[in-house]
Design a protein around this motif. Structure first.
Motif, mmCIF file in Angstrom:
data_model
loop_
_atom_site.group_PDB
_atom_site.id
_atom_site.type_symbol
_atom_site.label_atom_id
_atom_site.label_comp_id
_atom_site.label_asym_id
_atom_site.label_seq_id
_atom_site.Cartn_x
_atom_site.Cartn_y
_atom_site.Cartn_z
ATOM 1 N N VAL A 215 0.850 -1.192 0.000
ATOM 2 C CA VAL A 215 0.000 0.000 0.000
ATOM 3 C C VAL A 215 0.884 1.239 0.000
ATOM 4 O O VAL A 215 1.932 1.263 0.646
ATOM 5 C CB VAL A 215 -0.911 -0.012 1.249
ATOM 6 N N THR A 216 0.470 2.266 -0.725
ATOM 7 C CA THR A 216 1.175 3.544 -0.727
ATOM 8 C C THR A 216 0.229 4.632 -0.213
ATOM 9 O O THR A 216 -0.997 4.460 -0.240
ATOM 10 C CB THR A 216 1.640 3.926 -2.148
ATOM 11 N N PRO A 217 0.768 5.765 0.229
ATOM 12 C CA PRO A 217 -0.109 6.854 0.674
ATOM 13 C C PRO A 217 -1.105 7.302 -0.394
ATOM 14 O O PRO A 217 -2.232 7.685 -0.071
ATOM 15 C CB PRO A 217 0.868 7.976 1.024
ATOM 16 N N ALA A 218 -0.729 7.201 -1.661
ATOM 17 C CA ALA A 218 -1.640 7.603 -2.744
ATOM 18 C C ALA A 218 -2.871 6.703 -2.821
ATOM 19 O O ALA A 218 -3.894 7.093 -3.389
ATOM 20 C CB ALA A 218 -0.893 7.597 -4.074
ATOM 21 N N ASP A 219 -2.804 5.510 -2.244
ATOM 22 C CA ASP A 219 -3.930 4.577 -2.253
ATOM 23 C C ASP A 219 -5.012 4.938 -1.243
ATOM 24 O O ASP A 219 -6.115 4.394 -1.304
ATOM 25 C CB ASP A 219 -3.453 3.147 -1.916
ATOM 26 N N THR A 220 -4.706 5.821 -0.300
ATOM 27 C CA THR A 220 -5.613 6.075 0.822
ATOM 28 C C THR A 220 -7.050 6.374 0.405
ATOM 29 O O THR A 220 -7.975 5.718 0.898
ATOM 30 C CB THR A 220 -5.044 7.159 1.748
ATOM 31 N N GLY B 67 -7.340 7.372 9.244
ATOM 32 C CA GLY B 67 -6.357 7.538 10.319
ATOM 33 C C GLY B 67 -5.444 6.333 10.447
ATOM 34 O O GLY B 67 -4.236 6.473 10.660
ATOM 35 N N MET B 68 -6.009 5.129 10.303
ATOM 36 C CA MET B 68 -5.203 3.913 10.379
ATOM 37 C C MET B 68 -4.187 3.881 9.237
ATOM 38 O O MET B 68 -3.016 3.565 9.446
ATOM 39 C CB MET B 68 -6.093 2.678 10.317
ATOM 40 N N LEU B 69 -4.631 4.239 8.033
ATOM 41 C CA LEU B 69 -3.723 4.272 6.889
ATOM 42 C C LEU B 69 -2.637 5.335 7.078
ATOM 43 O O LEU B 69 -1.461 5.077 6.807
ATOM 44 C CB LEU B 69 -4.502 4.512 5.600
ATOM 45 N N ASP B 70 -3.018 6.502 7.555
ATOM 46 C CA ASP B 70 -2.031 7.560 7.792
ATOM 47 C C ASP B 70 -1.005 7.120 8.828
ATOM 48 O O ASP B 70 0.201 7.358 8.664
ATOM 49 C CB ASP B 70 -2.716 8.852 8.260
ATOM 50 N N GLU B 71 -1.471 6.466 9.888
ATOM 51 C CA GLU B 71 -0.558 5.990 10.926
ATOM 52 C C GLU B 71 0.369 4.905 10.370
ATOM 53 O O GLU B 71 1.557 4.880 10.670
ATOM 54 C CB GLU B 71 -1.353 5.445 12.116
ATOM 55 N N TYR B 72 -0.169 4.033 9.543
ATOM 56 C CA TYR B 72 0.649 2.986 8.927
ATOM 57 C C TYR B 72 1.765 3.606 8.087
ATOM 58 O O TYR B 72 2.913 3.164 8.144
ATOM 59 C CB TYR B 72 -0.220 2.069 8.063
ATOM 60 N N MET C 259 0.809 -4.038 5.094
ATOM 61 C CA MET C 259 -0.481 -3.708 4.501
ATOM 62 C C MET C 259 -0.282 -3.763 2.997
ATOM 63 O O MET C 259 0.645 -3.150 2.466
ATOM 64 C CB MET C 259 -0.958 -2.330 4.943
ATOM 65 N N GLN C 260 -1.137 -4.540 2.337
ATOM 66 C CA GLN C 260 -0.997 -4.720 0.901
ATOM 67 C C GLN C 260 -2.348 -4.546 0.218
ATOM 68 O O GLN C 260 -3.397 -4.741 0.823
ATOM 69 C CB GLN C 260 -0.419 -6.098 0.591
ATOM 70 N N VAL C 261 -2.274 -4.178 -1.043
ATOM 71 C CA VAL C 261 -3.477 -3.973 -1.839
ATOM 72 C C VAL C 261 -3.465 -4.959 -2.999
ATOM 73 O O VAL C 261 -2.407 -5.261 -3.549
ATOM 74 C CB VAL C 261 -3.565 -2.506 -2.337
#
Length: 116
Positions: free
Chosen positions: A5-10, A33-38, A48-50
Motif C-alpha cells: 500500500v502507498t499513501p496515494a492509495d488512501t 487515520g489507520m492508513l495515515d498511521e501505517y 499492509m498490501q493492496v
C-alpha cells in the motif's frame, strides 16, 4: 496482483473499505487515520498490501506479527470492494498473506472474524 500500500492509495482504500460491507461510512475517518498511521514509518508494524486489477485497488489486507508470541501472525483486516465480492479476490489475497507469513518463517496465522 498484490503490492504494498502507498499513501496515494488512501482515498481508494477508504472507499473500498466502506463499500466492502465491513465498515460503515461513519468509519471512514478511522480507516483514513489507520492508513495515515501505517504510512508514518509503518508505525503499526506488519504489512499492509493492496490487490490491484487493471490498475484499480479491489482489496486490502493488513497482517502483522503478534507481540510476545513465537512466529505467530495475525490477519488484522481483509476487505474486498463490494461490487467485486464472490469473484475470488479474498481467496487470492489470503493465499498471498499465507505465502508472506511462510516466507517470514511464521508458524501460525490467526484470523478472528467480526460479527459481519
Amino acid at each position: 496482483m498484490m503490492r504494498p500500500v502507498t499513501p496515494a492509495d488512501t482515498p481508494a482504500l477508504v472507499s473500498l473499505s466502506c463499500s466492502s460491507g465491513l465498515f460503515k461510512p461513519d468509519d471512514a475517518d478511522a480507516i483514513r487515520g489507520m492508513l495515515d498511521e501505517y504510512h508514518a514509518a509503518n508505525a503499526l508494524g506488519g504489512q499492509m498490501q493492496v490487490w490491484e486489477e487493471g490498475g484499480t485497488p479491489v482489496g486490502v489486507v493488513y497482517f502483522a506479527p503478534r507481540g510476545f508470541a513465537d512466529r505467530v501472525w495475525e490477519l488484522m483486516m481483509i476487505a474486498v470492494d463490494g461490487p467485486r465480492h464472490r469473484q475470488g479476490f479474498g481467496s487470492k489475497m489470503l493465499a498471498a498473506v499465507e505465502a508472506s507469513v511462510r516466507a517470514a518463517d511464521g508458524r501460525l496465522l490467526l484470523i478472528e472474524t467480526s460479527s459481519t
